[in-house]
Design a protein around this motif. Structure first.
Motif, PDB file in Angstrom:
ATOM      1  N   SER A 189       9.287  50.081  18.659  1.00  0.00           N
ATOM      2  CA  SER A 189       8.223  49.238  19.214  1.00  0.00           C
ATOM      3  C   SER A 189       7.260  48.807  18.124  1.00  0.00           C
ATOM      4  O   SER A 189       7.092  49.504  17.103  1.00  0.00           O
ATOM      5  CB  SER A 189       7.448  49.985  20.306  1.00  0.00           C
ATOM      6  OG  SER A 189       8.212  50.134  21.478  1.00  0.00           O
ATOM      7  N   ILE A 190       6.614  47.668  18.348  1.00  0.00           N
ATOM      8  CA  ILE A 190       5.625  47.126  17.415  1.00  0.00           C
ATOM      9  C   ILE A 190       4.342  46.863  18.202  1.00  0.00           C
ATOM     10  O   ILE A 190       4.378  46.206  19.251  1.00  0.00           O
ATOM     11  CB  ILE A 190       6.125  45.813  16.773  1.00  0.00           C
ATOM     12  CG1 ILE A 190       7.462  46.041  16.062  1.00  0.00           C
ATOM     13  CG2 ILE A 190       5.083  45.247  15.809  1.00  0.00           C
ATOM     14  CD1 ILE A 190       8.160  44.752  15.657  1.00  0.00           C
ATOM     15  N   LEU A 191       3.224  47.374  17.712  1.00  0.00           N
ATOM     16  CA  LEU A 191       1.922  47.138  18.344  1.00  0.00           C
ATOM     17  C   LEU A 191       1.091  46.251  17.427  1.00  0.00           C
ATOM     18  O   LEU A 191       0.903  46.568  16.246  1.00  0.00           O
ATOM     19  CB  LEU A 191       1.192  48.457  18.593  1.00  0.00           C
ATOM     20  CG  LEU A 191      -0.204  48.332  19.238  1.00  0.00           C
ATOM     21  CD1 LEU A 191      -0.092  47.792  20.659  1.00  0.00           C
ATOM     22  CD2 LEU A 191      -0.931  49.673  19.231  1.00  0.00           C
ATOM     23  N   ILE A 192       0.580  45.147  17.964  1.00  0.00           N
ATOM     24  CA  ILE A 192      -0.150  44.166  17.149  1.00  0.00           C
ATOM     25  C   ILE A 192      -1.536  43.945  17.739  1.00  0.00           C
ATOM     26  O   ILE A 192      -1.678  43.720  18.941  1.00  0.00           O
ATOM     27  CB  ILE A 192       0.586  42.807  17.121  1.00  0.00           C
ATOM     28  CG1 ILE A 192       2.058  42.986  16.735  1.00  0.00           C
ATOM     29  CG2 ILE A 192      -0.101  41.838  16.167  1.00  0.00           C
ATOM     30  CD1 ILE A 192       2.891  41.735  16.954  1.00  0.00           C
ATOM     31  N   ILE A 193      -2.567  44.005  16.893  1.00  0.00           N
ATOM     32  CA  ILE A 193      -3.887  43.533  17.308  1.00  0.00           C
ATOM     33  C   ILE A 193      -4.119  42.178  16.658  1.00  0.00           C
ATOM     34  O   ILE A 193      -3.616  41.903  15.574  1.00  0.00           O
ATOM     35  CB  ILE A 193      -5.013  44.528  16.938  1.00  0.00           C
ATOM     36  CG1 ILE A 193      -5.047  44.805  15.427  1.00  0.00           C
ATOM     37  CG2 ILE A 193      -4.883  45.816  17.709  1.00  0.00           C
ATOM     38  CD1 ILE A 193      -6.263  45.605  15.001  1.00  0.00           C
ATOM     39  N   ASP A 194      -4.882  41.322  17.325  1.00  0.00           N
ATOM     40  CA  ASP A 194      -5.107  39.948  16.878  1.00  0.00           C
ATOM     41  C   ASP A 194      -3.761  39.232  16.766  1.00  0.00           C
ATOM     42  O   ASP A 194      -3.375  38.769  15.710  1.00  0.00           O
ATOM     43  CB  ASP A 194      -5.850  39.935  15.538  1.00  0.00           C
ATOM     44  CG  ASP A 194      -6.365  38.550  15.182  1.00  0.00           C
ATOM     45  OD1 ASP A 194      -6.550  37.737  16.093  1.00  0.00           O
ATOM     46  OD2 ASP A 194      -6.572  38.285  13.985  1.00  0.00           O
ATOM     47  N   GLU A 195      -3.080  39.133  17.909  1.00  0.00           N
ATOM     48  CA  GLU A 195      -1.693  38.660  17.908  1.00  0.00           C
ATOM     49  C   GLU A 195      -1.558  37.150  18.018  1.00  0.00           C
ATOM     50  O   GLU A 195      -0.438  36.637  18.113  1.00  0.00           O
ATOM     51  CB  GLU A 195      -0.913  39.346  19.046  1.00  0.00           C
ATOM     52  CG  GLU A 195      -1.050  38.739  20.421  1.00  0.00           C
ATOM     53  CD  GLU A 195      -2.352  39.089  21.132  1.00  0.00           C
ATOM     54  OE1 GLU A 195      -2.481  38.771  22.318  1.00  0.00           O
ATOM     55  OE2 GLU A 195      -3.254  39.664  20.494  1.00  0.00           O
ATOM     56  N   THR A 196      -2.662  36.399  18.002  1.00  0.00           N
ATOM     57  CA  THR A 196      -2.553  34.953  18.194  1.00  0.00           C
ATOM     58  C   THR A 196      -2.800  34.145  16.927  1.00  0.00           C
ATOM     59  O   THR A 196      -2.735  32.920  16.967  1.00  0.00           O
ATOM     60  CB  THR A 196      -3.542  34.480  19.283  1.00  0.00           C
ATOM     61  OG1 THR A 196      -4.862  34.851  18.899  1.00  0.00           O
ATOM     62  CG2 THR A 196      -3.204  35.080  20.632  1.00  0.00           C
ATOM     63  N   ASN A 211      14.878  41.915  18.297  1.00  0.00           N
ATOM     64  CA  ASN A 211      15.085  42.637  19.558  1.00  0.00           C
ATOM     65  C   ASN A 211      14.275  43.926  19.657  1.00  0.00           C
ATOM     66  O   ASN A 211      14.762  44.954  20.146  1.00  0.00           O
ATOM     67  CB  ASN A 211      16.574  42.941  19.762  1.00  0.00           C
ATOM     68  CG  ASN A 211      17.407  41.684  19.910  1.00  0.00           C
ATOM     69  OD1 ASN A 211      17.039  40.770  20.654  1.00  0.00           O
ATOM     70  ND2 ASN A 211      18.512  41.622  19.189  1.00  0.00           N
ATOM     71  N   LYS A 212      13.020  43.869  19.211  1.00  0.00           N
ATOM     72  CA  LYS A 212      12.127  45.021  19.314  1.00  0.00           C
ATOM     73  C   LYS A 212      11.185  44.861  20.504  1.00  0.00           C
ATOM     74  O   LYS A 212      10.933  43.748  20.969  1.00  0.00           O
ATOM     75  CB  LYS A 212      11.315  45.182  18.023  1.00  0.00           C
ATOM     76  CG  LYS A 212      12.163  45.322  16.759  1.00  0.00           C
ATOM     77  CD  LYS A 212      13.090  46.530  16.832  1.00  0.00           C
ATOM     78  CE  LYS A 212      13.926  46.661  15.568  1.00  0.00           C
ATOM     79  NZ  LYS A 212      14.853  47.814  15.647  1.00  0.00           N
ATOM     80  N   ASN A 213      10.652  45.972  20.975  1.00  0.00           N
ATOM     81  CA  ASN A 213       9.644  45.952  22.031  1.00  0.00           C
ATOM     82  C   ASN A 213       8.292  45.645  21.390  1.00  0.00           C
ATOM     83  O   ASN A 213       7.750  46.467  20.654  1.00  0.00           O
ATOM     84  CB  ASN A 213       9.595  47.306  22.739  1.00  0.00           C
ATOM     85  CG  ASN A 213       8.491  47.381  23.787  1.00  0.00           C
ATOM     86  OD1 ASN A 213       8.267  46.436  24.539  1.00  0.00           O
ATOM     87  ND2 ASN A 213       7.789  48.505  23.821  1.00  0.00           N
ATOM     88  N   VAL A 214       7.768  44.458  21.635  1.00  0.00           N
ATOM     89  CA  VAL A 214       6.524  44.020  20.994  1.00  0.00           C
ATOM     90  C   VAL A 214       5.373  44.097  22.004  1.00  0.00           C
ATOM     91  O   VAL A 214       5.453  43.526  23.097  1.00  0.00           O
ATOM     92  CB  VAL A 214       6.650  42.579  20.450  1.00  0.00           C
ATOM     93  CG1 VAL A 214       5.337  42.143  19.797  1.00  0.00           C
ATOM     94  CG2 VAL A 214       7.800  42.489  19.449  1.00  0.00           C
ATOM     95  N   VAL A 215       4.309  44.813  21.616  1.00  0.00           N
ATOM     96  CA  VAL A 215       3.136  44.977  22.470  1.00  0.00           C
ATOM     97  C   VAL A 215       1.923  44.380  21.761  1.00  0.00           C
ATOM     98  O   VAL A 215       1.673  44.682  20.587  1.00  0.00           O
ATOM     99  CB  VAL A 215       2.876  46.464  22.784  1.00  0.00           C
ATOM    100  CG1 VAL A 215       1.610  46.614  23.638  1.00  0.00           C
ATOM    101  CG2 VAL A 215       4.074  47.078  23.498  1.00  0.00           C
TER     102      VAL A 215
END
Length: 642
Positions: free
Chosen positions: A344-351, A366-370
């Motif tokens: 999984s990948i966790l991103i802040i400020d994703e825009t 094909n990763k779980n992106v949050v």
């Protein structure tokens, strides 16, 4: 309707002096601050922008501009394909990496937002006043150029008086881009030199921001990402492997990530190969843009006004710089993900450019992106608002769809409603978790001692504390001066100023305060401690405003500029004090210091923040971890408590 022969637009009384002698009876329109003295001396001659153009109409104009640009991107551009379908990289539309650069940016002086709102202001005022001649300062500002363009289009006579133009201000975006690429290369070289070993595998990849890397308190030396620290603590507690990478948009060269146990600067993966690929793609895209430029120019008509002469340099800038940056970030994140192989990948400020690049690379692998909500999101937050069909129902990221995370973790019900109703996100992709950073707030409120914290911060616990929050906007010093001037001569209060992580104006604020006869203390850390001891919090539109409400502090939002009221609309519904003029700001500060209507405002703020920030139960971090691990979320009460 009163018809005047001449009209003059200015920002300040100083601008009026620079215009020189004006014909008798000329109406003076001040765009921002209210000219109290002049209005008293010559009522009816000196007017404010908001005497004629109300805030509701600005809100509507902002919304209209957003919709116009988004609808423009859907129009056929070449062989039946629209912009989103014509310009792609690895099957992903680059529109989603450049659209906000067209609409707004704090460094740039001419954007769709600037054009639309200023055209609305000028059109409304000129239709009401019907002048034969308009006086303007030719100072290189967006308003001056837009107003002149409007008058020329409408065949209204204009008189422009020269004012020194700031070459540095106009050149800043281009200087910034040049230095940014140099910084990318520098951080790549240094990280490759000093990081001989990096984690080969990690269950979780955390994508943060360098600006958030700092010690939580000045008294502490340990540095961590202040947004992701609660997540990191939980991962370590549960022995879940992770890697942390940052994206550095600060003005310094320090590579803080190297000092972290599992830290990897994102530029580590910006190889020569990726730079070459990005430059080749930029050249190809630029040639296609030049081929289609004439058609694009004809289609840029807003409210009957051809605006291509105003926006052409923005398009050129984007295709010369931001297109290559898009390809570079997608390539770098692809290599990072292939190396670390996270689940999984966790991103802040994703825009932003890099955030959406991380989403695109993660989804292609094909990763779980949050995505974790970074700041307050209003119904007019450009990056999050989409037309129907722009976000795929099955979250497909190929053109023309916008790349969004598999799951977006949001603070509360307000944001969920915005993303579903205005953003047209699929309901299944939005999960209310709360903000992990806020998990500690209730404990701090219950355990901290105000006197001891004041001593730690160097403040006098016997005096009231006014906390001012800064932001790195182009008008930041003007706003600070307005706030300083509005603070009453009150011997029993003191002023603390908390710098935004990207605001380096420490000495500038101290000098402004000195000129205003104020003694201030400037802080770069300790925000929760400052909120805990403060009696009043003054800001423009910082997310820290939510935190102030969670600490149950009276909040004042200073919206002293023409554009503020539209961009920061979430706080208009929050129950806090709103100041649109210097006089209102001064009134609100005096009232808050005296405790007038204290409970009334706090009650309104409390009701709003419950929907904005969800359950303050200390479990937001765990809910985000569960989302990354695809575990069923822990049950929580639907009743929000603070």
């Amino acid at each position: 309707m009163l018809t005047m022969s001449t009209l003059a637009f200015v920002n300040t009384s100083e601008d009026l002096r620079l215009l020189g002698d004006l014909p008798p009876g000329t109406r003076i329109i001040y765009l921002d601050n209210s000219p109290a003295k002049e209005r008293q001396e010559e009522p009816g001659i000196h007017l404010c922008r908001n005497d004629i153009v109300d805030d509701d109409s600005l809100y509507e104009a902002y919304s209209k501009a957003m919709k116009w640009l988004k609808e423009w991107s859907c129009k056929p551009l070449n062989q039946g394909k629209n912009f989103k379908e014509v310009f792609t990289y690895q099957g992903v539309s680059i529109w989603w990496f450049i659209d906000f650069w067209l609409f707004y940016h704090e460094l740039h002086r001419m954007t769709i937002q600037d054009i639309a709102l200023n055209l609305h202001i000028v059109d409304t005022i000129i239709k009401k006043e019907s002048p034969s001649t308009v006086y303007l300062l030719d100072d290189g500002s967006a308003f001056s150029d837009i107003a002149a363009h409007y008058c020329i289009t409408k065949e209204i006579s204009i008189v422009k008086k020269k004012k020194a133009r700031s070459f540095v201000r106009r050149s800043k975006p281009y200087i910034f881009e040049f230095l940014k690429y140099k910084k990318y290369a520098f951080r790549h070289a240094v990280s490759r030199l000093f990081m001989h070993r990096i984690p080969q595998k990690a269950d979780i990849l955390l994508v943060g921001l360098t600006a958030q890397l700092r010690a939580e308190r000045k008294a502490q030396k340990e540095m961590s990402d202040q947004m992701l620290k609660p997540i990191i603590d939980l991962l370590e507690k549960n022995s879940i492997s992770y890697a942390y990478t940052d994206r550095d948009f600060t003005r310094t060269l320090g590579i803080k990530t190297i000092g972290l146990t599992r830290g990897i600067p994102s530029e580590y993966f910006m190889s020569r190969k990726r730079f070459k690929e990005a430059n080749e793609f930029q050249k190809k895209a630029f040639q296609e843009y030049l081929r289609l430029k004439a058609g694009i120019a004809k289609s840029f008509v807003y409210g009957g006004i051809p605006i291509w002469p105003l926006i052409e340099r923005r398009f050129d800038f984007i295709f010369k710089h931001k297109v290559a940056e898009t390809a570079l970030w997608i390539g770098a994140f692809t290599d990072m993900i292939n190396t670390l192989d996270p689940k999984s990948i966790l991103i802040i400020d994703e825009t932003g450019v890099s955030g959406r690049a991380a989403i695109a690379a993660g989804r292609m692998c094909n990763k779980n992106v949050v995505g974790l909500q970074h700041g307050a999101i209003s119904p007019l937050a450009f990056e999050y608002v989409h037309l129907k069909g722009e976000v795929s129902n099955n979250l497909d990221i190929s053109a023309p769809f916008c790349p969004v995370p598999n799951k977006t973790a949001v603070y509360g019900e307000n944001t969920r409603a915005v993303l579903i109703n205005e953003g047209n996100y699929p309901e299944k992709s939005i999960t209310i978790t709360g903000q992990p950073r806020y998990d500690i707030i209730k404990q701090l409120k219950d355990t901290l001692d105000r006197n001891k914290v004041c001593v730690e911060l160097g403040l006098d616990p016997s005096k009231k504390i006014i906390l001012i929050l800064t932001q790195p906007s182009k008008d930041r010093l003007f706003l600070a001066r307005s706030i300083f001037d509005a603070i009453p001569d009150h011997k029993d209060c003191q002023i603390a100023l908390k710098l935004h992580p990207r605001d380096l104006g420490h000495q500038e604020y101290e000098e402004l305060a000195r000129k205003a006869g104020l003694d201030i203390k400037v802080y770069t850390q300790d925000i929760f401690l400052l909120l805990f001891v403060s009696d009043i919090v003054i800001q423009r539109d910082s997310t820290v405003g939510i935190e102030a409400m969670l600490f149950e502090k009276p909040l004042i939002c200073a919206y002293l500029f023409s554009m503020d009221i539209a961009r920061t609309s979430q706080y208009l519904q929050s129950g806090c004090r709103i100041a649109r003029t210097s006089q209102e700001l001064q009134h609100h500060i005096r009232e808050a210091l005296d405790g007038a209507h204290h409970q009334e405002y706090l009650h309104a703020q409390s009701a709003w923040v419950k929907k904005e920030a969800f359950n303050q139960d200390g479990q937001a971090g765990q809910r985000v971890v569960d989302l990354m691990l695809k575990r069923k979320a822990r049950k929580t009460s639907t009743t929000c408590t603070i």
